[in-house]
Design a protein around this motif. Sequence first.
Motif, mmCIF file in Angstrom:
data_model
loop_
_atom_site.group_PDB
_atom_site.id
_atom_site.type_symbol
_atom_site.label_atom_id
_atom_site.label_comp_id
_atom_site.label_asym_id
_atom_site.label_seq_id
_atom_site.Cartn_x
_atom_site.Cartn_y
_atom_site.Cartn_z
ATOM 1 N N THR A 166 0.843 -1.208 0.000
ATOM 2 C CA THR A 166 0.000 0.000 0.000
ATOM 3 C C THR A 166 0.872 1.249 0.000
ATOM 4 O O THR A 166 0.631 2.189 -0.774
ATOM 5 C CB THR A 166 -0.923 -0.008 1.246
ATOM 6 O OG1 THR A 166 -1.672 -1.215 1.248
ATOM 7 C CG2 THR A 166 -1.855 1.175 1.254
ATOM 8 N N VAL A 167 1.906 1.240 0.866
ATOM 9 C CA VAL A 167 2.807 2.404 0.939
ATOM 10 C C VAL A 167 3.540 2.570 -0.399
ATOM 11 O O VAL A 167 3.660 3.682 -0.922
ATOM 12 C CB VAL A 167 3.815 2.229 2.104
ATOM 13 C CG1 VAL A 167 4.825 3.363 2.124
ATOM 14 C CG2 VAL A 167 3.075 2.167 3.439
ATOM 15 N N ARG A 168 4.010 1.426 -0.945
ATOM 16 C CA ARG A 168 4.747 1.476 -2.212
ATOM 17 C C ARG A 168 3.847 2.014 -3.345
ATOM 18 O O ARG A 168 4.262 2.872 -4.127
ATOM 19 C CB ARG A 168 5.257 0.074 -2.552
ATOM 20 C CG ARG A 168 6.472 0.091 -3.470
ATOM 21 C CD ARG A 168 7.130 -1.256 -3.576
ATOM 22 N NE ARG A 168 6.202 -2.352 -3.755
ATOM 23 C CZ ARG A 168 6.205 -3.462 -3.017
ATOM 24 N NH1 ARG A 168 7.085 -3.596 -2.045
ATOM 25 N NH2 ARG A 168 5.357 -4.426 -3.237
ATOM 26 N N ASP A 169 2.611 1.536 -3.398
ATOM 27 C CA ASP A 169 1.675 2.006 -4.426
ATOM 28 C C ASP A 169 1.419 3.506 -4.288
ATOM 29 O O ASP A 169 1.314 4.221 -5.287
ATOM 30 C CB ASP A 169 0.341 1.252 -4.317
ATOM 31 C CG ASP A 169 0.435 -0.146 -4.922
ATOM 32 O OD1 ASP A 169 1.451 -0.426 -5.585
ATOM 33 O OD2 ASP A 169 -0.496 -0.941 -4.712
ATOM 34 N N ALA A 170 1.292 3.953 -3.028
ATOM 35 C CA ALA A 170 1.028 5.382 -2.791
ATOM 36 C C ALA A 170 2.209 6.226 -3.271
ATOM 37 O O ALA A 170 2.016 7.247 -3.948
ATOM 38 C CB ALA A 170 0.774 5.620 -1.304
ATOM 39 N N TYR A 171 3.432 5.795 -2.943
ATOM 40 C CA TYR A 171 4.622 6.534 -3.388
ATOM 41 C C TYR A 171 4.740 6.499 -4.912
ATOM 42 O O TYR A 171 5.116 7.487 -5.535
ATOM 43 C CB TYR A 171 5.889 5.953 -2.731
ATOM 44 C CG TYR A 171 6.211 6.621 -1.414
ATOM 45 C CD1 TYR A 171 5.533 6.261 -0.250
ATOM 46 C CD2 TYR A 171 7.161 7.628 -1.330
ATOM 47 C CE1 TYR A 171 5.802 6.877 0.953
ATOM 48 C CE2 TYR A 171 7.441 8.254 -0.124
ATOM 49 C CZ TYR A 171 6.763 7.864 1.011
ATOM 50 O OH TYR A 171 7.031 8.492 2.205
ATOM 51 N N ALA B 15 -6.575 6.113 -0.530
ATOM 52 C CA ALA B 15 -7.242 5.697 -1.771
ATOM 53 C C ALA B 15 -6.929 4.231 -2.092
ATOM 54 O O ALA B 15 -7.826 3.457 -2.442
ATOM 55 C CB ALA B 15 -6.816 6.600 -2.928
ATOM 56 N N VAL B 16 -5.641 3.860 -1.958
ATOM 57 C CA VAL B 16 -5.253 2.467 -2.241
ATOM 58 C C VAL B 16 -5.928 1.524 -1.251
ATOM 59 O O VAL B 16 -6.438 0.460 -1.626
ATOM 60 C CB VAL B 16 -3.704 2.318 -2.195
ATOM 61 C CG1 VAL B 16 -3.304 0.852 -2.322
ATOM 62 C CG2 VAL B 16 -3.058 3.138 -3.301
ATOM 63 N N ALA B 17 -5.960 1.946 0.029
ATOM 64 C CA ALA B 17 -6.607 1.111 1.059
ATOM 65 C C ALA B 17 -8.097 0.960 0.748
ATOM 66 O O ALA B 17 -8.660 -0.137 0.850
ATOM 67 C CB ALA B 17 -6.418 1.741 2.433
ATOM 68 N N TYR B 18 -8.719 2.054 0.341
ATOM 69 C CA TYR B 18 -10.153 2.012 0.013
ATOM 70 C C TYR B 18 -10.406 1.077 -1.156
ATOM 71 O O TYR B 18 -11.341 0.271 -1.145
ATOM 72 C CB TYR B 18 -10.648 3.427 -0.318
ATOM 73 C CG TYR B 18 -12.107 3.488 -0.670
ATOM 74 C CD1 TYR B 18 -13.077 3.437 0.323
ATOM 75 C CD2 TYR B 18 -12.518 3.590 -1.992
ATOM 76 C CE1 TYR B 18 -14.419 3.497 0.011
ATOM 77 C CE2 TYR B 18 -13.860 3.650 -2.312
ATOM 78 C CZ TYR B 18 -14.808 3.601 -1.310
ATOM 79 O OH TYR B 18 -16.133 3.648 -1.618
ATOM 80 N N LYS B 19 -9.532 1.190 -2.174
ATOM 81 C CA LYS B 19 -9.709 0.346 -3.358
ATOM 82 C C LYS B 19 -9.545 -1.140 -3.001
ATOM 83 O O LYS B 19 -10.275 -1.990 -3.482
ATOM 84 C CB LYS B 19 -8.703 0.744 -4.437
ATOM 85 C CG LYS B 19 -9.144 0.264 -5.804
ATOM 86 C CD LYS B 19 -8.120 0.401 -6.862
ATOM 87 C CE LYS B 19 -7.640 1.791 -7.108
ATOM 88 N NZ LYS B 19 -7.023 1.932 -8.422
ATOM 89 N N THR B 20 -8.566 -1.412 -2.123
ATOM 90 C CA THR B 20 -8.334 -2.803 -1.722
ATOM 91 C C THR B 20 -9.488 -3.342 -0.886
ATOM 92 O O THR B 20 -9.918 -4.483 -1.078
ATOM 93 C CB THR B 20 -7.027 -2.902 -0.900
ATOM 94 O OG1 THR B 20 -6.003 -2.225 -1.613
ATOM 95 C CG2 THR B 20 -6.624 -4.343 -0.658
ATOM 96 N N LEU B 21 -9.984 -2.521 0.041
ATOM 97 C CA LEU B 21 -10.975 -3.024 0.998
ATOM 98 C C LEU B 21 -12.410 -2.888 0.507
ATOM 99 O O LEU B 21 -13.232 -3.755 0.759
ATOM 100 C CB LEU B 21 -10.834 -2.281 2.336
ATOM 101 C CG LEU B 21 -9.480 -2.440 3.018
ATOM 102 C CD1 LEU B 21 -9.395 -1.566 4.252
ATOM 103 C CD2 LEU B 21 -9.225 -3.893 3.388
ATOM 104 N N ALA B 22 -12.702 -1.772 -0.186
ATOM 105 C CA ALA B 22 -14.085 -1.551 -0.593
ATOM 106 C C ALA B 22 -14.328 -1.987 -2.024
ATOM 107 O O ALA B 22 -15.448 -2.312 -2.398
ATOM 108 C CB ALA B 22 -14.436 -0.081 -0.445
ATOM 109 N N GLY B 23 -13.261 -1.962 -2.821
ATOM 110 C CA GLY B 23 -13.419 -2.324 -4.221
ATOM 111 C C GLY B 23 -14.027 -1.191 -5.024
ATOM 112 O O GLY B 23 -14.671 -0.293 -4.485
ATOM 113 N N LEU B 24 -13.787 -1.211 -6.303
ATOM 114 C CA LEU B 24 -14.365 -0.218 -7.219
ATOM 115 C C LEU B 24 -14.909 -0.979 -8.411
ATOM 116 O O LEU B 24 -14.597 -2.146 -8.607
ATOM 117 C CB LEU B 24 -13.273 0.759 -7.685
ATOM 118 C CG LEU B 24 -12.849 1.831 -6.696
ATOM 119 C CD1 LEU B 24 -11.678 2.604 -7.256
ATOM 120 C CD2 LEU B 24 -13.994 2.791 -6.411
#
Lengths: 261, 119
Positions: free
Chosen positions: A13-18, A244-253
């Motif tokens: 998640t951190v890597r994706d954010a960076y 945003a990455v956490a939301y996408k992983t947990l809630a899905g889009l």
Amino acid sequence: MTAQTAKLPIWQTVRDAYRLVFGHFGGMWKAALIPTSLYVVLLGLIGYHQVATAESADADGAEANVLLLVAVLAAIVVLVPFLSQWHRVSLLGPEREPPRIRFRFGVRELRFLGHCLLLILIGCTIVLLPLLALVMSGGGEFAFIVGVGLALVMLYVIARLGLMLPATAMDRRTGLVDAWTRSKGNGVRIAVALFLAELPWRILNTIVETIAEQTGTVGLSLLYATVTVFTTIIGLAILASVLAVAYKTLAGLPEAVRTAV
Amino acid sequence: MTLLLLLLLVVAPIVLGGVLGALAWPRRPRFGRAAGALTAALVGAYLFWATGGLSLLTGANQGTEVALGSIRDQCRALRAAIIDNCRGAPGPDFAQQCTRNRAVFIAECVSRRHVAAMP
């Protein structure tokens, strides 16, 4: 909703954010240009006012506190359009949602501002109210330990409820219950990811601040102010991307936008 | 002026609390508004009481300007001491002193509105 019980991978998640921020660094500054300019003007006005009041003998602390509160609120208002846009860029990807130089403040941004204020107030309530009661009852040194504990609790709660922000940026109906449910079982992971993502910028700020304070020259103070503005904007963009990455992983889009990162 | 203060300190936080409450519970906005407004009123009342606002409002502090002035001076001195202790603290003793002074400062000065700016 199928990924609700999945564990959020912290480092990824951190890597994706960076990667989102530094992979589209120019785009990030495009989105941040107008809000950052307004933020710098705001900081300049505060600095000017502080210098002006410091020269007068009757400078009152209460006035300084009110000014600080107004300044913080104004800074949040000014930065909301950037944060909202960057959440969307992080969720949809720069191809679908290219970053633009603009200062949009519509219904979405108003709702985003409301959720930001809600998070800040919840955070303040968790830390300040018990701490104030403790300090007033005379527990000076104990208050410090309790303060650290409360700060950790605050980080956990804000991490869980912070999922409201990406949802709001995507115009989804969300609230405290929704964010709390979506982050169930992942609160500590989100909190750690936010902490790790923010840490390098905190360290950088502290180093520059220490150097500027110990030498005390005007040039270094200006350098510190400039570095602080840059690190604040980059730090906020990274935190927004983590959420945003956490939301996408947990809630899905929807499937169409799931491949953005 | 009193009406403006009343609007700023009482009405505005309750209205804001209601708006934020509705955002917090979008599925039950009426409940959210009521809960938000009530929370804002309770937290505001607590902060008002804790920071000595009640005595300021009832005029309990009137006529104590001289004493207040001397406390203000003490608080300013304490503030200067905190700045000395806390910035570039060279050892654990200084850090401890810094923490202690800060706690005293909050309890004696900030929370009682004598000097509000925490260094």
